[in-house]
Scaffold this active site. Structure first.
Site, PDB file in Angstrom:
ATOM      1  N   LYS A 132     -17.724  74.348   2.179  1.00 35.30           N
ATOM      2  CA  LYS A 132     -17.224  73.992   3.507  1.00 35.30           C
ATOM      3  C   LYS A 132     -15.730  74.330   3.602  1.00 35.30           C
ATOM      4  O   LYS A 132     -15.098  74.697   2.610  1.00 35.30           O
ATOM      5  CB  LYS A 132     -17.407  72.489   3.768  1.00 35.30           C
ATOM      6  CG  LYS A 132     -18.861  72.019   3.824  1.00 35.30           C
ATOM      7  CD  LYS A 132     -19.568  72.467   5.072  1.00 35.30           C
ATOM      8  CE  LYS A 132     -21.004  71.953   5.126  1.00 35.30           C
ATOM      9  NZ  LYS A 132     -21.886  72.613   4.156  1.00 35.30           N
TER      10      LYS A 132
ATOM     11  N   SER B 246     -24.640  77.135   7.386  1.00 35.64           N
ATOM     12  CA  SER B 246     -23.559  76.318   7.953  1.00 35.64           C
ATOM     13  C   SER B 246     -22.197  77.001   7.892  1.00 35.64           C
ATOM     14  O   SER B 246     -21.246  76.514   8.485  1.00 35.64           O
ATOM     15  CB  SER B 246     -23.472  74.967   7.230  1.00 35.64           C
ATOM     16  OG  SER B 246     -22.893  75.109   5.957  1.00 35.64           O
TER      17      SER B 246
END
Length: 207
Positions: free
Chosen positions: A160, A122
């Site tokens: 993230k 991701s």
């Protein structure tokens, strides 16, 4: 780099690819792939076994503890925890698995760090691939756009990009891969959220 070092150390020990493969319990063709860099993310167990065979550290095989050419280098020992998820999140254990020694020149000796292996894709647009070693500075202060490590539920951690949206009164944890959706932190789940660290360094295993 890892493949080159495996080949160099194998030849120094006078081993053929067949002999090294037998010691590792793999085929000769697997050793050839290791040495040619066709297996970008060797398993930690394989790296550890190779280090034992060649009498070197795993760090040396990964190319992350190069000796200084000018006198003695100073290293920082960084605790390694369970893999951090660059996907949907995984459980992170409290126990330290081992310590990774990195040159002081790469980091600040005045700060505290921890490191984990990335697991997932991701964050590929931030050049973080699955299997990379990611080092975080321990901090609870981030600016918008910073890459960080976050606790999102109990012991679940994720890597993230951080954005604090004051207009929507929420925090957005944005992946760096379009196929993943952002994680939204709002009044309903904020009690489970915490900032654990800020990205300081990525050491790629794609050698």
């Amino acid at each position: 780099m890892t493949g080159e070092r495996i080949k160099k150390l194998r030849k120094e020990k006078g081993l053929t690819q067949q002999q090294l493969g037998e010691m590792l319990g793999v085929q000769k063709s697997a050793i050839a792939k290791y040495e040619n860099g066709r297996v970008p993310n060797l398993k930690k167990e394989t790296i550890s076994r190779l280090a034992e065979i060649f009498n070197v550290t795993p760090n040396y095989l990964l190319g992350i503890d190069e000796p200084s050419l000018h006198g003695h280098s100073h290293n920082i020992d960084i605790p390694l925890y369970s893999d951090v998820c660059c996907g949907d999140g995984i459980f992170v254990e409290d126990n330290i698995e081992e310590y990774i020694s990195l040159p002081e020149s790469l980091l600040s000796s005045r700060k505290d760090y921890f490191c984990q292996y990335a697991d997932g894709d991701s964050m590929i647009d931030e050049n973080i691939q699955s299997g990379d070693l990611i080092i975080f500075e321990k901090t609870q202060q981030l600016n918008n756009g910073d890459v960080g490590c976050f606790g999102i539920e109990d012991n679940i951690a994720t890597c993230k990009k951080y954005f604090n949206d004051s207009k929507q009164n929420c925090i957005i944890l944005q992946p760096a891969n379009d196929k993943y959706s952002p994680i939204i932190i709002n009044e309903y789940n904020y009690h489970e959220f915490k900032i654990i660290g800020k990205l300081a360094l990525v050491i790629s295993k794609r050698n």
